[in-house]
Design an enzyme around this catalytic site. Structure first.
Site, short mmCIF file in Angstrom:
data_model
loop_
_atom_site.label_atom_id
_atom_site.label_comp_id
_atom_site.label_asym_id
_atom_site.label_seq_id
_atom_site.Cartn_x
_atom_site.Cartn_y
_atom_site.Cartn_z
CE LYS B 76 -3.74 1.98 2.72
NZ LYS B 76 -4.78 1.75 3.81
CB SER B 151 -8.39 3.42 2.76
OG SER B 151 -7.35 2.99 3.84
CB SER B 175 -8.45 0.46 5.81
OG SER B 175 -9.24 1.71 5.77
#
Lengths: 93, 487
Positions: B76, B151, B175
């Site tokens: 990420k 997210s 997330s």
């Protein structure tokens, strides 16, 4: 919450909200705060607040200088530097 | 190749059926081919991946490798990678090249894993749909019109679409688990303090935690082992011993008690309830005992979460001033103007909204009514879990109230926040939790969440693995992304 509260929060946050968008920010924030106020449905007078998920205190380290990343490398992302210092617009004319 | 497990890939590498360079190239080729439609990577690191893969091949040749040597992964774009762009999905950091590596990334590099690229995400990890990224929305490979969740949506899609065998995400309020659920993969959010936050760009410091997204609990176990551990550079890292996550994977769960929190099922959509109820029977077949349990303050978890996370966000994001790093506005009139223009031009609407809410709830006159009140509610929610775990070994809940929704469907921020209703209490209490695929509803994946006491990730992985050993939901792949055979 009213328009002045939105402007004050924006000012404290160093963010400008466009006049065209301020009503929509106000509506969203009023909705969110109204939702958040559900918390008032229960009495928490005798409950201690918990800032850490395990209710622990922040662990501190010895106050001793340690080798860190080279200053020049650390400053490589800055847009304006001179002699190892960050440059900003003049604060006092 | 891209549907194989880590253990299978490891065997191919050690049997010399494929080299780490060829394996990395396979995934890079898939990423280059499918990323234009999925948009799950912000940056595909072809050259870096080949360099890291060559090192892995050398280790494999010398028989010095571990099970993870040469296994590709996606990271990420919230984790700092030295000399490589780290954007956090924001215009504010769109040209930021960190001067150091995040400890989490360093740990995976030490295991000789190969970084394929940095994945797309909601700006500063604020969002549940990945529609808030400066680099555009990510597409769900099960239905390109649907969101992948957020997210960590880019990480979820990289795994679900076969563009990486495993990915690293972060979880502040769901997330990792929510996008894992929306994309039909497995995602584990470890205990707060288990994975170092050093070099993981902060959103809400008392809630953020890095974790693993993969096809199976077994793959999560291998990677979480490498990711976990105390880090003196992170003052919130916990000095607890890390047990072997793989040794206990096949332990019997016979006689273990699984609690079903009634509050998590009370308002659940009937179809999803039916799917999850059917899957609970799989645990009963394994000998687990199912009991109803209550977590009475569940309905206050989303309000408390949005006060605490927004307050911490407003404080953490004060650092973006246009002076030291990140976006800097052009031609400011003075220093105040530099701050205002930089932050107004550099942040997106959702980030601004949360900063404003956080600033408001922390301001004089409102601090006690909102922030302190939320911290008290947090205490009650954590106590609910403590009491539950005195009665059961693990909790089972839905991960999300719906399957993946259509892009643009949730225009109202509050409606979006409510999609985190089953995940945020875990973050407020610092507990570990895992989302595992539990079936499909109208062709979209359904996720099921397991929650355990703190530092019991091995228990989550054991329960999830035993379930996956007798079901095949986690093996399904989306037809939207062609499964071409390159190797």
């Amino acid at each position: 919450m009213n328009i002045d509260d939105v402007r004050l929060s924006a000012d404290l946050s160093k963010i400008t909200i466009d006049d065209k968008k301020i009503d929509s920010y106000l509506t969203d924030m009023q909705d969110i705060l109204k939702f958040i106020e559900q918390m008032n449905a229960i009495d928490t007078d005798n409950i201690t607040p918990m800032a850490h998920p395990f209710d622990l205190s922040q662990r501190l380290r010895e106050d001793k200088a340690v080798a860190q990343i080279d200053r020049q490398i650390l400053q490589s992302n800055a847009k304006n530097i001179e002699n190892g210092l960050f440059l900003v617009p003049k604060v006092i004319e | 190749m891209h549907t194989k497990s880590i253990k299978e890939l490891h065997k191919l590498l050690t049997d010399k059926k494929i080299s780490a360079v060829e394996l990395a190239q396979h995934f890079i080729d898939r990423a280059l081919k499918h990323n234009p439609s999925l948009n799950c990577y912000i940056n595909i690191l072809s050259d870096e991946a080949k360099q890291q893969a060559k090192i892995a091949d050398d280790k494999i040749f010398k028989k010095e490798g571990s099970l993870l040597t040469g296994i590709p992964f996606a990271l990420k774009d919230i984790f700092c990678t030295s000399d490589m762009l780290t954007t956090c999905g924001s215009k504010m950091l769109s040209d930021f090249i960190p001067p150091y590596d995040a400890t989490a990334y360093k740990n995976l590099k030490s295991s000789d894993m190969v970084l394929l690229g940095k994945t797309n995400m909601d700006e500063f990890a604020m969002g549940s749909s990945n529609e808030n990224s400066f680099f555009g929305c990510v597409q769900n490979p099960w239905d390109l019109d649907c969101v992948p969740g957020g997210s960590s949506g880019g990480s979820a899609v990289a795994v679900a679409g076969g563009l990486s065998p495993v990915a690293i995400g972060t979880d502040t309020g769901g997330s990792i688990r929510q996008p894992a659920s929306f994309c039909g993969i497995t995602g584990i959010k470890p205990t707060y303090g288990r994975v170092s936050r050093y070099g993981m760009i902060a959103f809400a410091s008392s809630l953020d935690q890095g974790g693993v997204m993969a096809k199976s609990a077994e793959d999560c176990a291998y990677v979480l082992q490498s990711l976990s551990g105390y880090d003196k550079k992170d003052s919130t890292s916990m000095p607890e011993d890390v047990p072997s996550y793989t040794e206990s994977l096949n332990n019997s769960i016979k006689g273990k008690k699984i609690g079903l929190p009634t509050e998590y099922f009370a308002n659940l959509d009937d179809d999803l309830k039916q799917i999850i109820t059917t899957q609970i029977k799989e645990f009963e077949k394994l000998g687990a005992i199912i009991v109803d349990i209550s977590l009475p303050h569940t309905d206050l978890s989303v309000p408390a979460y949005y006060v605490i996370s927004s307050a911490e966000c407003s404080s953490n994001l004060a650092r973006y001033d246009g002076v030291r790093y990140g976006y800097s506005a052009k031609n400011p009139k003075n220093l105040e103007d530099l701050y205002l223009k930089t932050r107004t031009e550099g942040f997106g609407d959702e980030v601004k909204r949360r900063i404003l809410i956080g600033t408001y709830t922390l301001s004089a006159g409102y601090y006690d009514a909102y922030y302190i009140k939320a911290q008290k509610i947090r205490h009650l929610i954590a106590d609910d879990f403590n009491q539950a775990f005195a009665q059961v070994d693990i909790l089972l809940t839905p991960t999300t109230p719906t399957t993946a929704f259509k892009k643009g469907d949730k225009q109202n921020p509050l409606e979006m926040y409510l999609s985190d209703i089953y995940t945020v209490a875990v973050n407020l209490s610092g507990l570990p939790a895992i989302s595992i695929p539990a079936g499909f509803h109208q062709k979209m994946p359904v996720g099921m969440q397991l929650i355990s006491p703190a530092f019991c990730e091995h228990r989550l992985l054991n329960f999830a693995h035993m379930y996956q050993a007798q079901t095949d939901h986690h093996l399904q792949t989306p037809s939207q992304v062609p499964q071409e055979k390159i190797l």
